[in-house]
Scaffold this motif. Structure first.
Motif, PDB file in Angstrom:
ATOM      1  N   ILE A  96       0.857  -1.195   0.000  1.00 25.30           N
ATOM      2  CA  ILE A  96       0.000   0.000   0.000  1.00 25.30           C
ATOM      3  C   ILE A  96       0.885   1.234   0.000  1.00 25.30           C
ATOM      4  N   THR A  97       0.564   2.178  -0.875  1.00 24.74           N
ATOM      5  CA  THR A  97       1.294   3.440  -0.968  1.00 24.74           C
ATOM      6  C   THR A  97       0.333   4.581  -0.679  1.00 24.74           C
ATOM      7  N   VAL A  98       0.759   5.496   0.178  1.00 26.01           N
ATOM      8  CA  VAL A  98      -0.032   6.683   0.481  1.00 26.01           C
ATOM      9  C   VAL A  98       0.640   7.867  -0.212  1.00 26.01           C
ATOM     10  N   PHE A  99       0.010   8.348  -1.275  1.00 27.93           N
ATOM     11  CA  PHE A  99       0.525   9.491  -2.017  1.00 27.93           C
ATOM     12  C   PHE A  99       0.087  10.802  -1.383  1.00 27.93           C
ATOM     13  N   ASP A 100      -1.062  10.756  -0.709  1.00 30.15           N
ATOM     14  CA  ASP A 100      -1.649  11.946  -0.096  1.00 30.15           C
ATOM     15  C   ASP A 100      -2.481  11.463   1.080  1.00 30.15           C
ATOM     16  N   GLU A 101      -2.359  12.110   2.222  1.00 33.93           N
ATOM     17  CA  GLU A 101      -3.091  11.693   3.420  1.00 33.93           C
ATOM     18  C   GLU A 101      -4.603  11.919   3.297  1.00 33.93           C
ATOM     19  N   ARG A 102      -5.010  12.775   2.376  1.00 37.52           N
ATOM     20  CA  ARG A 102      -6.443  13.004   2.195  1.00 37.52           C
ATOM     21  C   ARG A 102      -7.099  11.778   1.584  1.00 37.52           C
ATOM     22  N   ASP A 103      -8.414  11.659   1.775  1.00 34.63           N
ATOM     23  CA  ASP A 103      -9.144  10.525   1.228  1.00 34.63           C
ATOM     24  C   ASP A 103      -8.959  10.473  -0.281  1.00 34.63           C
ATOM     25  N   GLY A 104      -8.613   9.296  -0.779  1.00 30.48           N
ATOM     26  CA  GLY A 104      -8.371   9.117  -2.207  1.00 30.48           C
ATOM     27  C   GLY A 104      -6.903   9.009  -2.560  1.00 30.48           C
ATOM     28  N   GLY A 105      -6.023   9.223  -1.598  1.00 24.39           N
ATOM     29  CA  GLY A 105      -4.591   9.221  -1.880  1.00 24.39           C
ATOM     30  C   GLY A 105      -3.862   7.933  -1.552  1.00 24.39           C
ATOM     31  N   THR A 106      -4.599   6.864  -1.239  1.00 29.13           N
ATOM     32  CA  THR A 106      -4.002   5.586  -0.864  1.00 29.13           C
ATOM     33  C   THR A 106      -4.297   4.541  -1.936  1.00 29.13           C
ATOM     34  N   ALA A 119      -5.095  -0.764 -10.503  1.00 32.69           N
ATOM     35  CA  ALA A 119      -4.821   0.051  -9.323  1.00 32.69           C
ATOM     36  C   ALA A 119      -6.069  -0.006  -8.441  1.00 32.69           C
ATOM     37  N   VAL A 120      -5.856  -0.100  -7.144  1.00 30.14           N
ATOM     38  CA  VAL A 120      -6.962  -0.094  -6.198  1.00 30.14           C
ATOM     39  C   VAL A 120      -6.792   1.143  -5.323  1.00 30.14           C
ATOM     40  N   GLN A 121      -7.762   2.039  -5.394  1.00 30.15           N
ATOM     41  CA  GLN A 121      -7.730   3.305  -4.666  1.00 30.15           C
ATOM     42  C   GLN A 121      -8.669   3.231  -3.469  1.00 30.15           C
ATOM     43  N   GLN A 122      -8.205   3.734  -2.352  1.00 25.49           N
ATOM     44  CA  GLN A 122      -9.054   3.804  -1.165  1.00 25.49           C
ATOM     45  C   GLN A 122      -9.765   5.150  -1.116  1.00 25.49           C
ATOM     46  N   ILE A 123     -11.088   5.104  -1.092  1.00 26.95           N
ATOM     47  CA  ILE A 123     -11.904   6.286  -0.821  1.00 26.95           C
ATOM     48  C   ILE A 123     -12.829   5.889   0.321  1.00 26.95           C
ATOM     49  N   LYS A 124     -12.488   6.301   1.523  1.00 25.33           N
ATOM     50  CA  LYS A 124     -13.233   5.886   2.722  1.00 25.33           C
ATOM     51  C   LYS A 124     -14.704   6.260   2.642  1.00 25.33           C
ATOM     52  N   ALA A 125     -15.013   7.338   1.940  1.00 31.28           N
ATOM     53  CA  ALA A 125     -16.404   7.793   1.819  1.00 31.28           C
ATOM     54  C   ALA A 125     -17.291   6.753   1.139  1.00 31.28           C
ATOM     55  N   ARG A 126     -16.714   5.825   0.374  1.00 26.79           N
ATOM     56  CA  ARG A 126     -17.518   4.800  -0.297  1.00 26.79           C
ATOM     57  C   ARG A 126     -18.208   3.858   0.702  1.00 26.79           C
ATOM     58  N   ALA A 127     -17.686   3.780   1.919  1.00 32.39           N
ATOM     59  CA  ALA A 127     -18.320   2.921   2.929  1.00 32.39           C
ATOM     60  C   ALA A 127     -19.715   3.423   3.265  1.00 32.39           C
ATOM     61  N   ASP A 128     -19.876   4.752   3.356  1.00 33.75           N
ATOM     62  CA  ASP A 128     -21.172   5.350   3.705  1.00 33.75           C
ATOM     63  C   ASP A 128     -21.952   5.844   2.502  1.00 33.75           C
ATOM     64  N   LYS A 129     -21.252   6.156   1.412  1.00 36.91           N
ATOM     65  CA  LYS A 129     -21.906   6.693   0.220  1.00 36.91           C
ATOM     66  C   LYS A 129     -21.405   5.965  -1.016  1.00 36.91           C
ATOM     67  N   PRO A 130     -21.835   4.709  -1.212  1.00 34.72           N
ATOM     68  CA  PRO A 130     -21.419   3.993  -2.428  1.00 34.72           C
ATOM     69  C   PRO A 130     -22.022   4.647  -3.661  1.00 34.72           C
TER      70      PRO A 130
END
Length: 138
Positions: A96-106, A119-130
């Motif tokens: 896992i690489t974190v390019f930016d600490e903001r949501d969407g940067g992992t 590429a698999v991008q983490q957007i934490k907001a998808r948990a509550d707002k798919p």
């Protein structure tokens, strides 16, 4: 007018091997596998996605070399959990690489057996707002 991306052609060499990878290891749903005359193709969809991939010997697929697609992107709410899920199914993943600490940067990545990369991008907001509400999924 809405314009929705619903299918991406992924060039592969061995359709059966690719179905096994995407279905059994990556966890995509096999929507259909059609063998008709000289055609052999399958459509698979990642859980929660409105866009599918198609693999096989359709005319557009013969224009791309197997393994030549780069950077297809999936989005998940938790990159660490998604990576562990794939590793548990035998998929070789990058760290896992974190390019930016903001949501969407992992991000992390993986390849299919032909070398097409994801590429698999983490957007934490998808948990509550798919993008596709859970009640709308079949």
């Amino acid at each position: 007018m809405d314009w929705t991306l619903e299918v991406v052609i992924v060039p592969v060499e061995d359709i059966d091997r690719s179905i096994a990878f995407y279905r059994d290891q990556a966890g995509f749903a096999l929507d259909h596998h059609t063998v008709n005359g000289g055609m052999n193709f399958a459509q698979l969809t990642p859980r929660g996605s409105g866009c599918s991939i198609v693999i096989g010997n359709l005319p557009g697929q013969n224009d791309m070399a197997p393994g030549s697609l780069r950077g297809l992107q999936l989005v998940v709410a938790d990159a660490a959990a998604a990576r562990e899920e794939l590793l548990g199914r035998g998929v070789d993943c990058s760290g896992i690489t974190v390019f930016d600490e903001r949501d969407g940067g992992t991000f992390f990545g993986f390849s299919d057996p032909d070398g097409n990369t994801w590429a698999v991008q983490q957007i934490k907001a998808r948990a509550d707002k798919p993008l596709i509400p859970h009640e709308a999924r079949g």
